[in-house]
Scaffold this motif. Structure first.
Motif, short mmCIF file in Angstrom:
data_model
loop_
_atom_site.label_atom_id
_atom_site.label_comp_id
_atom_site.label_asym_id
_atom_site.label_seq_id
_atom_site.Cartn_x
_atom_site.Cartn_y
_atom_site.Cartn_z
N HIS A 112 0.83 -1.22 0.00
CA HIS A 112 0.00 0.00 0.00
C HIS A 112 0.86 1.27 0.00
O HIS A 112 0.53 2.26 -0.67
CB HIS A 112 -0.90 -0.03 1.24
CG HIS A 112 -1.78 1.16 1.41
ND1 HIS A 112 -3.00 1.27 0.77
CD2 HIS A 112 -1.62 2.31 2.11
CE1 HIS A 112 -3.54 2.44 1.09
NE2 HIS A 112 -2.72 3.09 1.91
N HIS A 116 1.07 4.62 -2.59
CA HIS A 116 1.19 6.06 -2.33
C HIS A 116 2.48 6.62 -2.95
O HIS A 116 2.49 7.70 -3.54
CB HIS A 116 1.22 6.33 -0.83
CG HIS A 116 -0.13 6.29 -0.16
ND1 HIS A 116 -1.17 7.09 -0.52
CD2 HIS A 116 -0.58 5.53 0.88
CE1 HIS A 116 -2.23 6.84 0.25
NE2 HIS A 116 -1.90 5.90 1.11
N SER A 137 0.29 9.85 5.93
CA SER A 137 -1.06 9.29 5.87
C SER A 137 -1.56 9.06 7.29
O SER A 137 -0.98 9.56 8.26
CB SER A 137 -1.04 7.98 5.08
OG SER A 137 -0.34 7.00 5.81
N ASP A 299 -6.67 7.22 0.11
CA ASP A 299 -6.65 5.85 -0.42
C ASP A 299 -7.59 5.69 -1.62
O ASP A 299 -8.72 6.18 -1.61
CB ASP A 299 -7.03 4.86 0.68
CG ASP A 299 -5.94 4.75 1.72
OD1 ASP A 299 -4.82 5.26 1.47
OD2 ASP A 299 -6.18 4.14 2.77
N MET A 303 -4.10 4.14 -7.49
CA MET A 303 -2.68 4.11 -7.11
C MET A 303 -2.19 2.65 -6.99
O MET A 303 -1.01 2.38 -7.24
CB MET A 303 -2.44 4.88 -5.80
CG MET A 303 -3.00 4.23 -4.55
SD MET A 303 -2.65 5.27 -3.09
CE MET A 303 -3.02 4.07 -1.78
ZN ZN Z 1 -3.07 5.08 2.50
#
Ligand code: ZN
Ligand code: KG4
Length: 344
Positions: A112, A116, A137, A299, A303
């Motif tokens: 994840h 980003h 984040s 989120d 991405m």
């Molecule tokens: Zn995130």
């Protein structure tokens, strides 16, 4: 040209997107869970996992329909495999595995944080490696030298809370609602950033690490003093976070070998005060500045699809037994920050 399906489910957003290897977002769908978590003032992992189960398949079907393609047209399926709330990560990864198995497509397990980290390259195809990334984040606050796909050097991390977490906790303390970041930003616009004296934890220290727990405690004391307006506390808090981010990033610029751009990504990068201050720092430092559009900061599935496209182009395919991980550092060689608690 390759077409990648991306699935995201690591926190409280379920998302699916279709992105091409030349950076076109053909479709992106997203289902937030604010209503489910609002009564609790924060994300409840069990509720999040159940919502991901309900939403994952309809969102994938919706994204395919929006793009006017079928699973057979997709070249690879990318799904977040961590880090995050493990129940949600498992739902998204298993959905990706099932689709990959059924359609006989390669699976790409995406970190994840890499989603980003690479998202600014989806927004700006000319952004070249290496770049200095401030990843801010709800779960992370890190400075990374992004040297290439899958090649990250972590220069700094937080020794306690993440910046987004500090925004969320401040919103809760001030009764501003959930999700906290946008609520604090809106309140801050109405307040005086000089009204409340708040600390700048770790400012001036040699290593560019972050700390936000003390700031949160100071916000609590300011609130309990009952002499400040909530908007003034919000504005002063936001200014303190911005000052910390600038001070620490300035330090990192000195040690970010070869970086020609300063890049910000992650949910807190949606904050206008944060974006403005970093853009100014980049200009003063002779660096280019990049920040993804707001929808790409928080989120989303695009991405993850994009990180999948970058990995696919590099031949990075995963086996079906790739695990879901609650913790998964981008730079496994990074040492723990001195004074860090378990979160770092
Ligand atoms: Zn995130
Ligand atoms: O990247 P993200 O969507 O999820 C994680 O990977 O954590 O980031 C969510 C975080 C939350 O803490 C949220 O309060 C914060 O980003 N955030 C903001 C803003 N929008 C989202 N913080 C400050 N200002 C904003 N406008």
């Amino acid at each position: 040209m390759a077409l990648i399906l991306g699935i995201e489910s690591s926190c409280d957003e379920t998302a699916a997107a279709l992105v091409t290897s030349d950076g076109k977002v053909l479709a992106h769908r997203l289902a937030g869970q604010e209503e489910a978590h609002r009564p609790f003032g924060g994300v409840v992992p069990e509720l999040a996992a159940r919502a991901h189960v309900e939403m994952a398949t309809p969102l994938v079907e919706g994204a395919l329909a929006d793009a006017g393609v079928t699973l057979a047209d997709v070249d690879a399926i990318a799904a977040t495999a961590g880090p995050g709330l493990i129940g949600g990560v498992m739902v998204g990864l298993i959905t990706g595995k099932a689709l990959a198995h059924a359609a006989n497509k390669p699976l790409i397990a995406v970190n994840h944080l890499e989603g980003h980290a690479l998202s600014p390259r989806l927004a700006d195809r000319s952004l070249a490696f290496p770049y200095l990334l401030l990843l801010v984040s709800g779960g992370h606050c890190q400075l990374l030298l992004v040297r290439g796909v899958g090649d990250y050097r972590r220069l700094a991390t937080t020794i306690d809370d993440a910046a987004g977490e500090a925004f969320d906790k401040t919103a809760k303390l001030l009764g501003l609602g959930f999700p906290g970041g946008p609520a604090v930003e809106a309140a801050a616009r109405l307040g005086d950033a000089k009204a409340v004296p708040l600390p700048r934890p770790l400012a001036g220290s040699a290593e560019p690490h972050f700390s936000f727990a003390g700031l949160k405690s100071a916000v609590l004391r300011a609130r309990d003093a009952a002499i400040y307006k909530p908007e003034d506390i919000a504005a002063s808090f936001q200014q303190a976070v911005v000052d910390c981010l600038i001070d620490r990033t300035t330090r990192a610029i000195d040690i970010a070998d070869g970086a020609t751009a300063l890049v910000v990504a992650g949910g807190v990068a949606a904050n206008q005060a944060v974006r403005g201050a970093l853009s100014g720092l980049a200009e003063r430092s002779g660096l280019a500045f990049a920040a993804p559009p707001l929808w790409l900061c928080t989120d989303n599935g695009a991405m993850i699809a994009w990180a999948g496209a970058e990995r696919f182009a590099a031949g990075m395919i995963d086996d079906m037994d790739v695990p879901a991980r609650a913790r998964w550092p981008l730079d496994p060689t990074a040492e723990k920050a001195r004074g860090a608690g378990v979160k770092a």
